[in-house]
Design a protein around this motif. Structure first.
Motif, short mmCIF file in Angstrom:
data_model
loop_
_atom_site.label_atom_id
_atom_site.label_comp_id
_atom_site.label_asym_id
_atom_site.label_seq_id
_atom_site.Cartn_x
_atom_site.Cartn_y
_atom_site.Cartn_z
N SER A 120 37.62 -6.34 111.53
CA SER A 120 36.28 -6.55 110.99
C SER A 120 36.23 -7.72 110.01
CB SER A 120 35.75 -5.27 110.32
OG SER A 120 35.62 -4.24 111.27
N GLU A 121 37.10 -8.69 110.22
CA GLU A 121 37.07 -9.93 109.45
C GLU A 121 36.35 -11.00 110.27
OE1 GLU A 121 41.45 -9.11 107.41
OE2 GLU A 121 41.19 -10.67 108.94
N ILE A 122 35.67 -11.89 109.58
CA ILE A 122 34.96 -12.96 110.28
C ILE A 122 35.96 -14.00 110.75
CG2 ILE A 122 33.20 -14.76 110.09
CD1 ILE A 122 31.93 -13.09 107.82
N MET A 123 36.00 -14.24 112.03
CA MET A 123 36.93 -15.22 112.58
C MET A 123 36.24 -16.50 113.04
SD MET A 123 37.83 -13.36 116.25
CE MET A 123 38.72 -14.79 116.84
N GLU A 124 34.89 -16.44 113.16
CA GLU A 124 34.18 -17.62 113.66
C GLU A 124 32.70 -17.54 113.29
OE1 GLU A 124 33.65 -20.10 117.89
OE2 GLU A 124 34.80 -18.23 117.83
N LEU A 125 32.10 -18.69 113.04
CA LEU A 125 30.66 -18.82 112.87
C LEU A 125 30.12 -19.57 114.08
CD1 LEU A 125 30.53 -19.96 109.13
CD2 LEU A 125 30.16 -17.66 110.01
N VAL A 126 29.10 -19.01 114.70
CA VAL A 126 28.55 -19.62 115.91
C VAL A 126 27.05 -19.81 115.72
CG1 VAL A 126 28.28 -19.46 118.41
CG2 VAL A 126 30.29 -18.44 117.29
N GLU A 127 26.58 -21.04 115.88
CA GLU A 127 25.17 -21.36 115.66
C GLU A 127 24.38 -21.21 116.96
OE1 GLU A 127 21.90 -22.22 113.39
OE2 GLU A 127 23.98 -21.91 112.70
N LYS A 128 23.41 -20.31 116.96
CA LYS A 128 22.50 -20.10 118.08
C LYS A 128 23.24 -20.01 119.41
CE LYS A 128 18.56 -22.20 115.71
NZ LYS A 128 17.50 -23.23 115.73
N PRO A 129 24.06 -18.99 119.58
CA PRO A 129 24.88 -18.89 120.79
C PRO A 129 24.06 -18.66 122.05
CG PRO A 129 24.99 -16.86 119.52
CD PRO A 129 24.24 -17.84 118.67
N LYS A 130 24.38 -19.39 123.10
CA LYS A 130 23.70 -19.19 124.38
C LYS A 130 24.21 -17.92 125.06
CE LYS A 130 22.78 -24.11 125.17
NZ LYS A 130 23.01 -25.27 126.07
N ASP A 131 25.50 -17.65 124.90
CA ASP A 131 26.09 -16.42 125.41
C ASP A 131 26.33 -15.48 124.24
OD1 ASP A 131 26.23 -17.44 128.07
OD2 ASP A 131 28.05 -18.55 127.51
N PHE A 132 26.28 -14.18 124.51
CA PHE A 132 26.38 -13.20 123.43
C PHE A 132 27.73 -13.29 122.72
CE2 PHE A 132 27.34 -9.07 121.60
CZ PHE A 132 26.19 -8.83 120.86
N VAL A 133 27.67 -13.42 121.39
CA VAL A 133 28.85 -13.40 120.54
C VAL A 133 28.84 -12.15 119.66
CG1 VAL A 133 30.07 -14.59 118.66
CG2 VAL A 133 29.05 -15.92 120.53
N SER A 134 27.72 -11.97 118.96
CA SER A 134 27.46 -10.75 118.19
C SER A 134 25.98 -10.76 117.85
CB SER A 134 28.31 -10.69 116.92
OG SER A 134 27.70 -11.41 115.86
N ASP A 135 25.50 -9.66 117.29
CA ASP A 135 24.10 -9.60 116.88
C ASP A 135 23.99 -9.55 115.36
OD1 ASP A 135 25.08 -7.06 116.46
OD2 ASP A 135 23.54 -6.02 117.64
N MET A 175 38.04 -23.25 105.14
CA MET A 175 38.68 -22.14 104.43
C MET A 175 39.33 -21.17 105.41
SD MET A 175 35.89 -21.31 101.40
CE MET A 175 36.86 -19.92 100.77
N MET A 176 38.61 -20.86 106.49
CA MET A 176 39.16 -19.94 107.49
C MET A 176 40.43 -20.51 108.11
SD MET A 176 35.75 -18.61 109.50
CE MET A 176 34.56 -17.52 108.73
N ALA A 177 40.43 -21.81 108.39
CA ALA A 177 41.60 -22.44 109.00
C ALA A 177 42.83 -22.34 108.10
CB ALA A 177 41.29 -23.90 109.32
N LYS A 178 42.62 -22.18 106.81
CA LYS A 178 43.74 -22.06 105.87
C LYS A 178 44.04 -20.61 105.52
CE LYS A 178 43.05 -26.68 104.02
NZ LYS A 178 42.66 -27.52 102.88
#
Length: 339
Positions: free
Chosen positions: A150-165, A207-210
């Motif tokens: 339940s950690e954030i691994m990615e930020l996705v802007e306006k995804p065309k395919d479902f990533v999360s809600d 920050m996530m990459a580190k």
């Protein structure tokens, strides 16, 4: 704890109301949006606020009166007010870096075009928290993608395919906001631009990459103030919350009622005169208004207005307006005359 509030935008989607008043100072349920946002964050944080840094736009628009109101807001919370300017609309990351002298230690960053009801229990294992809200149309938002922990691994802007809600609502906590500052400086130095702007997301991705750990915070209510329709809706919802809470006066003691009635919930400011009028439910009226021979519901009316012969529903009226007419759903800016 610090609160960082970028609020330099002009609020073009809320025109005509933002032609004369910055959007964060538009009142909702009797208080400016930014005042409600900062007070609510301070309340749920449950710890002393050391400093509130406000990032404003052009001094010709965000003038001395705005600065003084923000200083009063900070002082009322026992905090120092720091005022910064973003001279060019170069994005969220650029706005935050305009306040780089204040970017140290634990901090909440909150964009001043939204209101929330939330629990701000901060996970001590997290380096940062991003508040999210479950939405029906995630393709219209920036969303977070979570891993098995339940950690954030990615930020996705306006995804065309479902990533999360789980949509990002524009409120963040950083255990040390200086780490974000370092990553955003890298973004600026390397001219990392999306859509012509420097974005906070690129600093967060650095920050996530580190290996920094990002968790989600969940809001109970997320209320937008982006345009007239949703601002009126937000006013209605906020009035309901205030009525349920019962800890904030909503109707002033010195209003004058002549053959008139108020259907709660409503906010009614100082020195308001109501004659042969029904107000409510879900109406906010600012100070020094006179309303005659009218019925008004589900509407947001600011200060110093003279309104008569109105039958209004889902209306928004600015300051110093003269209104006499039979329109029902209207949006009128400051100093307008409609007869």
């Amino acid at each position: 704890m610090k609160i960082i509030v970028p609020m330099a935008g002009r609020g073009s989607r809320l025109r005509p109301h933002t032609l004369t008043v910055p959007k964060p100072l538009i009142p909702v349920a009797g208080q400016p949006i930014v005042h409600r946002l900062v007070k609510d964050i301070a309340k749920v944080l449950g710890q002393p606020i050391e400093e509130i840094a406000f990032i404003l736009g052009d001094p010709a628009f965000f003038g001395d009166d705005v600065v003084e109101s923000l200083k009063d807001l900070a002082a009322g919370l026992g905090a120092k007010a720091s005022i910064y300017r973003q001279d060019q609309p170069l994005g969220t990351g650029h706005a935050i870096m305009c306040a780089k002298e204040s970017l140290s230690g634990p901090a909440v960053i909150a964009y001043a075009d939204t209101l929330i009801r939330a629990d701000f229990n901060l996970d001590p294992s997290a380096d940062a928290v991003i508040w999210v809200k479950q939405v029906d149309r995630p393709e219209a938002y920036g969303v977070v993608k979570l891993n098995a922990n339940s950690e954030i691994m990615e930020l996705v802007e306006k995804p065309k395919d479902f990533v999360s809600d789980l949509a990002v609502i524009g409120i963040y906590y950083f255990k040390d906001v200086g780490v974000l500052k370092q990553e955003l400086q890298h973004v600026l130095d390397n001219n990392i631009i999306h859509g012509g702007e420097y974005q906070i997301n690129d600093g967060i991705k650095g920050m996530m990459a580190k290996g920094k750990v990002f968790k989600t915070g969940v809001v109970e209510e997320w209320m937008d103030c982006g345009n007239k329709a949703v601002t009126v809706e937000t006013n209605t919802r906020m009035l309901g919350f205030l009525q349920a809470d019962g800890d904030e006066p909503m109707i002033s003691d010195n209003i004058v009622l002549e053959n008139s009635k108020i259907i709660e919930p409503c906010f009614i400011g100082e020195n308001v005169i109501l004659k042969n009028t029904t107000i409510g439910p879900n109406v906010s009226i600012g100070n020094h208004c006179t309303i005659t021979d009218s019925t008004i519901k589900n509407s947001l009316i600011q200060t110093n207005n003279r309104i008569k012969n109105a039958n209004l529903d889902d209306a928004m009226i600015g300051n110093y307006v003269e209104y006499d007419g039979n329109f029902k759903t209207i949006s009128i800016g400051d100093y307008s005359v409609l007869e």
